[in-house]
Structures are given as structure tokens and as C-alpha cells.
Write a protein that holds these residues in place. Structure first.
Motif, mmCIF file in Angstrom:
data_model
loop_
_atom_site.group_PDB
_atom_site.id
_atom_site.type_symbol
_atom_site.label_atom_id
_atom_site.label_comp_id
_atom_site.label_asym_id
_atom_site.label_seq_id
_atom_site.Cartn_x
_atom_site.Cartn_y
_atom_site.Cartn_z
ATOM 1 N N VAL A 31 -3.028 -11.033 36.149
ATOM 2 C CA VAL A 31 -2.994 -12.456 35.792
ATOM 3 C C VAL A 31 -2.071 -12.669 34.597
ATOM 4 O O VAL A 31 -1.266 -13.607 34.563
ATOM 5 C CB VAL A 31 -4.406 -12.980 35.502
ATOM 6 N N ALA A 32 -2.190 -11.801 33.591
ATOM 7 C CA ALA A 32 -1.356 -11.932 32.400
ATOM 8 C C ALA A 32 0.131 -11.825 32.748
ATOM 9 O O ALA A 32 0.966 -12.572 32.221
ATOM 10 C CB ALA A 32 -1.746 -10.877 31.373
ATOM 11 N N ARG A 33 0.479 -10.883 33.624
ATOM 12 C CA ARG A 33 1.878 -10.699 33.986
ATOM 13 C C ARG A 33 2.402 -11.835 34.846
ATOM 14 O O ARG A 33 3.498 -12.356 34.625
ATOM 15 C CB ARG A 33 2.049 -9.369 34.736
ATOM 16 N N GLU A 34 1.595 -12.239 35.832
ATOM 17 C CA GLU A 34 2.101 -13.140 36.876
ATOM 18 C C GLU A 34 1.838 -14.612 36.586
ATOM 19 O O GLU A 34 2.592 -15.482 37.038
ATOM 20 C CB GLU A 34 1.467 -12.763 38.217
ATOM 21 N N GLU A 35 0.787 -14.905 35.824
ATOM 22 C CA GLU A 35 0.402 -16.304 35.616
ATOM 23 C C GLU A 35 0.213 -16.647 34.148
ATOM 24 O O GLU A 35 -0.049 -17.807 33.809
ATOM 25 C CB GLU A 35 -0.933 -16.578 36.339
ATOM 26 N N GLY A 36 0.354 -15.648 33.291
ATOM 27 C CA GLY A 36 -0.107 -15.804 31.912
ATOM 28 C C GLY A 36 0.623 -16.842 31.100
ATOM 29 O O GLY A 36 0.005 -17.649 30.397
ATOM 30 N N ALA A 37 1.964 -16.862 31.134
ATOM 31 C CA ALA A 37 2.726 -17.764 30.268
ATOM 32 C C ALA A 37 2.791 -19.155 30.876
ATOM 33 O O ALA A 37 3.415 -19.366 31.911
ATOM 34 C CB ALA A 37 4.135 -17.212 30.057
ATOM 35 N N VAL A 38 2.118 -20.103 30.228
ATOM 36 C CA VAL A 38 2.092 -21.490 30.703
ATOM 37 C C VAL A 38 2.860 -22.399 29.748
ATOM 38 O O VAL A 38 3.666 -23.230 30.170
ATOM 39 C CB VAL A 38 0.643 -21.993 30.854
ATOM 40 N N LEU A 39 2.634 -22.242 28.464
ATOM 41 C CA LEU A 39 3.324 -23.025 27.431
ATOM 42 C C LEU A 39 4.031 -22.071 26.484
ATOM 43 O O LEU A 39 3.746 -20.866 26.450
ATOM 44 C CB LEU A 39 2.323 -23.885 26.649
ATOM 45 N N ALA A 93 -1.078 -19.051 21.893
ATOM 46 C CA ALA A 93 -0.132 -18.185 22.607
ATOM 47 C C ALA A 93 0.373 -18.816 23.900
ATOM 48 O O ALA A 93 1.238 -18.236 24.566
ATOM 49 C CB ALA A 93 -0.779 -16.830 22.903
ATOM 50 N N GLY A 94 -0.155 -19.975 24.282
ATOM 51 C CA GLY A 94 0.294 -20.634 25.505
ATOM 52 C C GLY A 94 -0.159 -19.957 26.780
ATOM 53 O O GLY A 94 0.424 -20.168 27.849
ATOM 54 N N GLY A 151 -6.702 -18.477 34.781
ATOM 55 C CA GLY A 151 -5.948 -17.987 35.929
ATOM 56 C C GLY A 151 -5.892 -19.028 37.025
ATOM 57 O O GLY A 151 -6.662 -20.002 37.044
ATOM 58 N N VAL A 152 -4.954 -18.833 37.941
ATOM 59 C CA VAL A 152 -4.795 -19.770 39.053
ATOM 60 C C VAL A 152 -6.035 -19.795 39.928
ATOM 61 O O VAL A 152 -6.403 -20.830 40.487
ATOM 62 C CB VAL A 152 -3.536 -19.405 39.880
ATOM 63 N N HIS A 153 -6.666 -18.649 40.074
ATOM 64 C CA HIS A 153 -7.911 -18.556 40.849
ATOM 65 C C HIS A 153 -9.027 -18.164 39.886
ATOM 66 O O HIS A 153 -9.059 -17.026 39.405
ATOM 67 C CB HIS A 153 -7.771 -17.543 41.980
ATOM 68 N N ALA A 154 -9.932 -19.096 39.622
ATOM 69 C CA ALA A 154 -10.974 -18.853 38.618
ATOM 70 C C ALA A 154 -12.357 -19.259 39.108
ATOM 71 O O ALA A 154 -13.222 -19.612 38.313
ATOM 72 C CB ALA A 154 -10.639 -19.599 37.337
ATOM 73 N N ASP A 155 -12.575 -19.184 40.412
ATOM 74 C CA ASP A 155 -13.893 -19.544 40.928
ATOM 75 C C ASP A 155 -14.935 -18.462 40.696
ATOM 76 O O ASP A 155 -16.072 -18.582 41.170
ATOM 77 C CB ASP A 155 -13.810 -19.894 42.412
ATOM 78 N N PRO A 161 0.642 -1.722 26.358
ATOM 79 C CA PRO A 161 2.014 -1.481 26.804
ATOM 80 C C PRO A 161 2.284 -1.904 28.244
ATOM 81 O O PRO A 161 3.445 -2.097 28.615
ATOM 82 C CB PRO A 161 2.192 0.033 26.615
ATOM 83 N N GLU A 162 1.245 -2.055 29.045
ATOM 84 C CA GLU A 162 1.444 -2.526 30.418
ATOM 85 C C GLU A 162 2.102 -3.900 30.451
ATOM 86 O O GLU A 162 2.643 -4.313 31.494
ATOM 87 C CB GLU A 162 0.113 -2.594 31.167
ATOM 88 N N LEU A 163 2.065 -4.622 29.338
ATOM 89 C CA LEU A 163 2.634 -5.968 29.287
ATOM 90 C C LEU A 163 3.963 -6.005 28.538
ATOM 91 O O LEU A 163 4.419 -7.074 28.128
ATOM 92 C CB LEU A 163 1.633 -6.925 28.631
ATOM 93 N N ALA A 164 4.598 -4.851 28.379
ATOM 94 C CA ALA A 164 5.847 -4.791 27.615
ATOM 95 C C ALA A 164 6.930 -5.678 28.217
ATOM 96 O O ALA A 164 7.748 -6.258 27.486
ATOM 97 C CB ALA A 164 6.328 -3.341 27.530
ATOM 98 N N ASP A 165 6.969 -5.795 29.515
ATOM 99 C CA ASP A 165 8.006 -6.599 30.168
ATOM 100 C C ASP A 165 7.520 -7.989 30.559
ATOM 101 O O ASP A 165 8.262 -8.742 31.198
ATOM 102 C CB ASP A 165 8.510 -5.871 31.425
ATOM 103 N N ALA A 166 6.289 -8.333 30.188
ATOM 104 C CA ALA A 166 5.747 -9.643 30.527
ATOM 105 C C ALA A 166 5.973 -10.625 29.382
ATOM 106 O O ALA A 166 6.000 -10.244 28.211
ATOM 107 C CB ALA A 166 4.251 -9.537 30.817
#
Length: 497
Positions: free
Chosen positions: A169-177, A142-143, A148-152, A122-127
Motif C-alpha cells: 500500500v505504501a509503495r503503490e498508493e501511499g503518496a496522495v499529497l 507526510a501526505g 488505502g484504496v481498499h480498507a473494508d 529500506p523496502e521503501l527506498a524507491d517509493a
């Protein structure tokens, strides 16, 4: 061997007949078991030729472990020999365990494949990623961002993400396609599936997969995440070799934390092959055949610039090699490269684990499948004369200035193999026995000495002391090494043989 444009040309590979399912399972298993000695020799040759620190291999047929092999070292700094019970990080093989867990929870009515991610997290309900379905995540449709943007963390610059960081990461960077726009491989997506397993089962991910996937198979050297209490049981990981390098560094094992469902597992080749066997049809210890068909169904064909790169199902890779329709997975973890192929209809599993970033796990696994199918294929040459020696009287490893060549019995066939080539089938020829001192190559289109007689010499003990193929002589390796210096300098003029 002959030459074209002053370069040696190996004999062209003979076509291998389709073999899966050609005999009953017990017969196939017996044939593969009889070939296991050469399979081990071929793997050892590949490992030495490619200078990989260590290779662990398992071949399982009909549930029987017919080959359990370890070659090389567990750690280049200590020289500790690699054992078959050394633990390897198997990386993205973890995704198949996660897919299996999801199917179990589906069968138990705890989730549905079309459930949106946010229903369980549920933490991702608005993502944006919260709308992605369980099935889309399983099939990498799922695209979602890959790492993530930082994956070192993959280069040990910092820790793998914990749950809080994964959700960020899922909320802020997750949706790419867009969903179902393209196949887009995602470790983040599988980390989120680990949270789905936790929510649907009411257990921590590692506890659930141990209780419901690992323990039912009796596996004791397999787990979802690094186990510090077993630190001395792990094979060390190693860096790859850049051009010109000869020294490798060891790579420390680390906890993959919230990405365990994507990449955290450890196992041995033998145990991983036992897990692969449970994904064969007719085995209901983990999931039903219906769930297996769903996992193994082709969902995506991955292409780049018109070239196919791979195929994926629902939590498993899908591939056809020769006549076999295979499933399984590869794995890439800092210091380890791994591969498993499963033929779920013929109950054949090949697992190869290597402990270097540039480890040839894929190449060795494909080569083993080729040798196995060569052993299972019916002979294509006339039967040997009744007064000729048995096939194993011709077998041996021989060397010439142009490299190694093996005469080996695979199944009921005497074949010629160049064991240092990446694909053994690229030089494979079945030889016809004419008598105790003569063999014949098949007559067909080829750059090699097609249709020509292979001449042998034998010592007083009847052992083969030399093999002449295409007019060029090869000897047992030790004798060749004694002869080699004379082959590198021009001596007294000689005329004729």
C-alpha cells in the motif's frame, strides 16, 4: 424553567471562571474526589438517556484514581454487566503509544525525527513515501493515504493488512499529497512508524512497547494487540443504531496486524488514565518533559469550510476546553468509540470508553470536564446565612413533565444541572441560599427565570419533597412518576394554585 414560543427554555449557562491551577494539587484532588459521586450519577444518566450499551470511565487527579466507573452491559446479547476491568479496544489511542516509543528511541539516540522513512524501512527506498520524515509521519503531515484504496477491513470484510500488504500500500498508493501540504490523518503512516520502531529498537513492535511503555507503569490490562488468551475479558463491540433501529449487533474483535501501531491497543479506562498521567509534566517514567513538550506542541490546525475540526501535535491531539489546554486522543474501532483528555500541567486525566460504533465518548468526556471545572470554580453568590441548612440538605434529583433537574453540591457551590443535556454547562446555574426553603437564581441576561426565587417544600424528615423553579414544580422521580398520568389529560377545571 420558563417558556418562549410555547417551548421550555432552560436557564442560560452561567460563565464558569477559569479554574485550572487555581488551588494546589492536593486541594484540587480533594474537591474532585468529593464530586465523584455526582460525576458517576451524571455518566449513568447520560448512558441511559443515549441508550449506549456500556460506558467505562476513569478520572485521575494528581495520580489518584478518584473515579473508576462502569455502567451498562458488556454484551447486549448476554446482558453481562460491564465491569471496570473489562478490556476495550482503544484504537487510535495506539498512536500516542507509538509516539511515546519514538520519543524514547530519539532520547536513546536510535533515531532522529528528520530521518527519512526509508532509512529505517529500506523496502521503501524507491517509493515516494520513503522520503517522508519520522516527524512528518507523527504529525500526519507526510501526505500518506489514510487507510488505502481498499480498507473494508474496518468493516471486517477481510483481514487488516500484514507487513507485506502494508508495504505494498505504501509503495503503490501511499503518496496522495505533498509532504507538509496539508494535515492528512493516516493509519497507514502510523503502521509504517511501527516498522520504524521495530528497526530502531531491534524488537517486534508489541514487545518493545510492552517492555518500555506498558511495563514501567505497572499496567497489566493494556497491550498492543488483540490477545486471544484473554477473549472472555473483552467487552463486546456493538453496531450503531440507524434511524428507527432499536437492536444492536455485536462486532467480533479482530487482530489489526501491521496497523497495531495505529489502532491495535486494548486497555481499561483506569489503566489508560494511568498512562495519560505519565504524560503530565514532572513524570519521567516514560519520556522527558522536553519530549512531552514536543509531542504536545501544536503542529496543525485542521479546518473545513472555515470551521475548525481539531488540532494535532506530534502523536497527540491538542485541544482547549474552557480554560484548559489539553492533549490526548480519541479512538474509533469496529464496535468501540473512546476518548482521553489530559491536562499535563494540572495532572488531570479523563478517560471514557464506550462499546458501540455511535458511543458518545467525546460528549461524556467534555461533560465531565465541565462538571469538574464547575466544582473547582469559586462560588459567585453570597454565602448562605448562618442559620440555613448545609448545602447538601438541598441536593437531590427532581422531575417534571419537562424532564430532570438536579440540585447538586460541586465543590463549595450549590448548582442546578439538567443531566440529560449533552453539555451540563448549558443549563448550569449556581443557586444562592436565602434560607431553608428558598434559593435564588442569579440575576443576569437570560431566557430563563433569571433572578427569581426557587421555592422548596420539605417533609417531616426535612428532606426536600418538591422544588418550584420559574413557577413550575418538580418532585423526586418516584413521586413525579405517580403524578405524571394526571399531567397528560385535562381533568376537572382548576383555577389558581
Amino acid at each position: 424553567m420558563s417558556t418562549t414560543a410555547d417551548h421550555p427554555v432552560a436557564p442560560e449557562a452561567a460563565p464558569t471562571p477559569a479554574v485550572p491551577g487555581s488551588d494546589d494539587l492536593a486541594t484540587r484532588t480533594e474537591t474532585i474526589r468529593s464530586a465523584a459521586g455526582y460525576l458517576a450519577q451524571w455518566v449513568s444518566t447520560q448512558a441511559a438517556h443515549l441508550r449506549v450499551p456500556g460506558v467505562q470511565v476513569a478520572v485521575r487527579s494528581g495520580g489518584e484514581l478518584v473515579l473508576d466507573l462502569a455502567v451498562g452491559v458488556a454484551d447486549v446479547t448476554t446482558g453481562e454487566p460491564l465491569r471496570t476491568d473489562h478490556l476495550f479496544r482503544i484504537a487510535s489511542h495506539s498512536k500516542t503509544f507509538t509516539g511515546t516509543a519514538v520519543m524514547q528511541l530519539l532520547e536513546a539516540g536510535r533515531l532522529r525525527l528528520d530521518d527519512p522513512l526509508a532509512q529505517h524501512v529500506p523496502e521503501l527506498a524507491d517509493a515516494e513515501v520513503g522520503a517522508a520524515t519520522v516527524r512528518e509521519l507523527l504529525g500526519h503531515q507526510a501526505g500518506v493515504v489514510r487507510d488505502g484504496v481498499h480498507a473494508d477491513f474496518w468493516q471486517l470484510e477481510y483481514a487488516f493488512p500484514d507487513r507485506e500488504r502494508l508495504l505494498a500500500v505504501a509503495r503503490e498508493e501511499g503518496a496522495v499529497l505533498g509532504r507538509n501540504e496539508h494535515f492528512k490523518y493516516s493509519n497507514i503512516g502510523y503502521g509504517l512508524l511501527g516498522l520504524v520502531v521495530e528497526a530502531a529498537s531491534g524488537q517486534p513492535y508489541a514487545d518493545y512497547v510492552h517492555e518500555h511503555v506498558v511495563a514501567p507503569l505497572g499496567l497489566t490490562r493494556t497491550g498492543a494487540e488483540l490477545d486471544p488468551s484473554r477473549a472472555d475479558e473483552y467487552a463486546a463491540g456493538h453496531t450503531g443504531l440507524l434511524p428507527g433501529e432499536t437492536q444492536r449487533l455485536t462486532v467480533e474483535h479482530v487482530d489489526t496486524r501491521a496497523l497495531a501501531a495505529a489502532t491495535g491497543f486494548y486497555s481499561t479506562a483506569a489503566e489508560l488514565s494511568a498512562y495519560g498521567d505519565a504524560h503530565c509534566f514532572g513524570d519521567d517514567r516514560l519520556i522527558s518533559d522536553g519530549s512531552k513538550r514536543l509531542m504536545q506542541r501544536l503542529e496543525s490546525v485542521v479546518t473545513h469550510d472555515g470551521t475548525e475540526q481539531g488540532r494535532y501535535g506530534v502523536g497527540m491531539e491538542v485541544r482547549t476546553i474552557g480554560a484548559r489546554d489539553l492533549v490526548g486522543h480519541s479512538g474509533g474501532y469496529p464496535g468501540h468509540i473512546t476518548r482521553t483528555y489530559v491536562d499535563p500541567k494540572d495532572r488531570l486525566v479523563v478517560t471514557v470508553l464506550t462499546n458501540a460504533v455511535d458511543g458518545p465518548a467525546e460528549q461524556i468526556a467534555v461533560g465531565l470536564l465541565g462538571l469538574i471545572d464547575t466544582a473547582l470554580a469559586p462560588s459567585t453568590v453570597p454565602p448562605r446565612p448562618a442559620d440555613a441548612p448545609p448545602l447538601d440538605a438541598f441536593a437531590g434529583r427532581f422531575a417534571a413533565l419537562w424532564g430532570l433537574q438536579d440540585l447538586v453540591v460541586l465543590g463549595d457551590r450549590l448548582v442546578l444541572v439538567r443531566p440529560t443535556l449533552p453539555d451540563p454547562r448549558a443549563s448550569l446555574e449556581e443557586l444562592e441560599v436565602l434560607d431553608g426553603l428558598r434559593l435564588r437564581l442569579p440575576a443576569r441576561t437570560s431566557f430563563g427565570p433569571t433572578g427569581e426565587v426557587v421555592h422548596l417544600e420539605r417533609g417531616p424528615d426535612k428532606a426536600v419533597t418538591s422544588v418550584r423553579i420559574g413557577g413550575m414544580t418538580a418532585w423526586p422521580v418516584e413521586e413525579f412518576l405517580a403524578r405524571r398520568p394526571a399531567m397528560t389529560r385535562v381533568g376537572d377545571p382548576r383555577v389558581g394554585p
